[in-house]
Scaffold this active site. Structure first.
Site, mmCIF file in Angstrom:
data_model
loop_
_atom_site.group_PDB
_atom_site.id
_atom_site.type_symbol
_atom_site.label_atom_id
_atom_site.label_comp_id
_atom_site.label_asym_id
_atom_site.label_seq_id
_atom_site.Cartn_x
_atom_site.Cartn_y
_atom_site.Cartn_z
ATOM 1 N N LEU A 166 -8.148 -18.973 16.143
ATOM 2 C CA LEU A 166 -7.557 -19.905 15.192
ATOM 3 C C LEU A 166 -6.517 -19.154 14.368
ATOM 4 C CD1 LEU A 166 -10.819 -21.688 13.980
ATOM 5 C CD2 LEU A 166 -9.120 -22.582 15.594
ATOM 6 N N SER A 167 -5.698 -19.893 13.627
ATOM 7 C CA SER A 167 -4.652 -19.195 12.875
ATOM 8 C C SER A 167 -5.256 -18.202 11.893
ATOM 9 C CB SER A 167 -3.744 -20.193 12.148
ATOM 10 O OG SER A 167 -4.481 -21.031 11.301
ATOM 11 N N GLU A 168 -6.428 -18.531 11.305
ATOM 12 C CA GLU A 168 -7.123 -17.551 10.471
ATOM 13 C C GLU A 168 -8.630 -17.717 10.577
ATOM 14 O OE1 GLU A 168 -3.399 -16.342 8.723
ATOM 15 O OE2 GLU A 168 -4.141 -18.387 8.907
ATOM 16 N N THR A 169 -9.292 -16.567 10.525
ATOM 17 C CA THR A 169 -10.738 -16.502 10.316
ATOM 18 C C THR A 169 -10.968 -15.791 9.000
ATOM 19 O OG1 THR A 169 -11.237 -16.477 12.682
ATOM 20 C CG2 THR A 169 -12.926 -15.620 11.193
ATOM 21 N N HIS A 218 -5.217 -21.945 3.474
ATOM 22 C CA HIS A 218 -6.136 -22.906 4.089
ATOM 23 C C HIS A 218 -7.497 -22.287 4.360
ATOM 24 C CE1 HIS A 218 -5.380 -21.169 8.110
ATOM 25 N NE2 HIS A 218 -6.358 -21.930 8.550
#
Length: 269
Positions: free
Chosen positions: A42-45, A75
């Site tokens: 994902l774009s961030e963890t 986010h």
């Protein structure tokens, strides 16, 4: 390792920006964190662990894209605050110690979370050579966020131009430190929107980030100066969208949005 996937800046599943959230007792080594983030893809963890009482912050917080750790992420901070609230680990305001300083996220009775982030300074710059061709759109203005978030904020002629972008991502990666924020005024203010945006971060392994909280720390001062109001609402995204409410408070920017948990599971490796 318990992992939750949260859609941030939306009140509906399968919208907004998904982030993985992992609550820990302490951070393992960086390689382990990066491998988990790559697996989530994902774009961030976000990884967080509680801090001793009496300090400047309540939780330590770090964010990883599939390929790198980042200095600021809105986010995934919203997603983490949402998980802490819905699991009973915190109520009201929670303070996070992060690479960009102490960030506060406050849950409210209407289900939203308001985050207090540093405002990104904007410096007008000449349009980089080839930027319009790489984006496939005429460019009205360009601002640099320098070392704060490392993006170029690019103003386009209208909302339709933002929505139709199909940039050359390989070429785009060479034009900024982190990525490019493309934005324009919302075409129909009756929808309750003031501006629209899309964000591209190919250098971080993220072709397009659906809804980027950190980008709104630059979008808020940019559009507040043009529209003459400190409180605005932005819509970000292409195929997948989300809404961010911004409130400019000088050197700080408040970002408000909803979040919804869509998946919980255990990492077995």
């Amino acid at each position: 390792m318990r992992i939750r996937i949260v859609d941030a800046f939306t009140d509906r599943p399968f919208s907004g920006n998904p982030a993985a959230v992992v609550l820990l007792d302490a951070f393992p080594d960086d390689d382990r964190l990066q491998r988990v983030a790559a697996e989530m893809n994902l774009s961030e963890t976000a990884f967080a662990h509680p801090l001793p009482e009496g300090g400047d912050a309540d939780w330590a917080l770090r964010w990883f894209t599939p390929v790198a750790e980042v200095d600021m992420c809105g986010h995934a901070t919203l997603a983490t605050a949402h998980v802490l609230r819905t699991t009973g680990r915190s109520a009201g305001a929670v303070r996070f110690a992060a690479r960009c300083g102490v960030l506060t996220a406050t849950a409210t009775g209407d289900g939203t979370v308001t985050m207090d982030f540093p405002t990104s300074p904007l410096t007008p710059v000449e349009t980089p050579k080839g930027l319009a061709e790489v984006l496939g759109s005429d460019v009205l203005s360009v601002h640099d966020t320098a070392e704060h978030i490392g993006d170029l904020l690019v103003e386009l002629r209208d909302e339709a131009a933002v929505r139709s972008l199909a940039p050359d991502l390989a070429a785009l990666a060479a034009l900024s430190k982190r990525g490019v924020i493309a934005t324009a005024a919302a075409e129909d203010p009756a929808r309750g929107l003031d501006f629209v945006s899309r964000c591209f971060f190919p250098r971080l392994g993220i072709d397009e980030d659906p809804v980027t909280g950190s980008a709104h720390t630059a979008l808020a001062p940019f559009w507040s100066a043009r529209l003459g109001r400190s409180e605005l609402t932005g819509l970000q995204g292409g195929a997948r969208t989300g809404v961010v409410r911004t409130a400019l408070r000088g050197e700080r920017t408040l970002l408000t949005g909803h979040a919804v948990t869509v998946l919980e599971g255990d990492l077995l490796a």
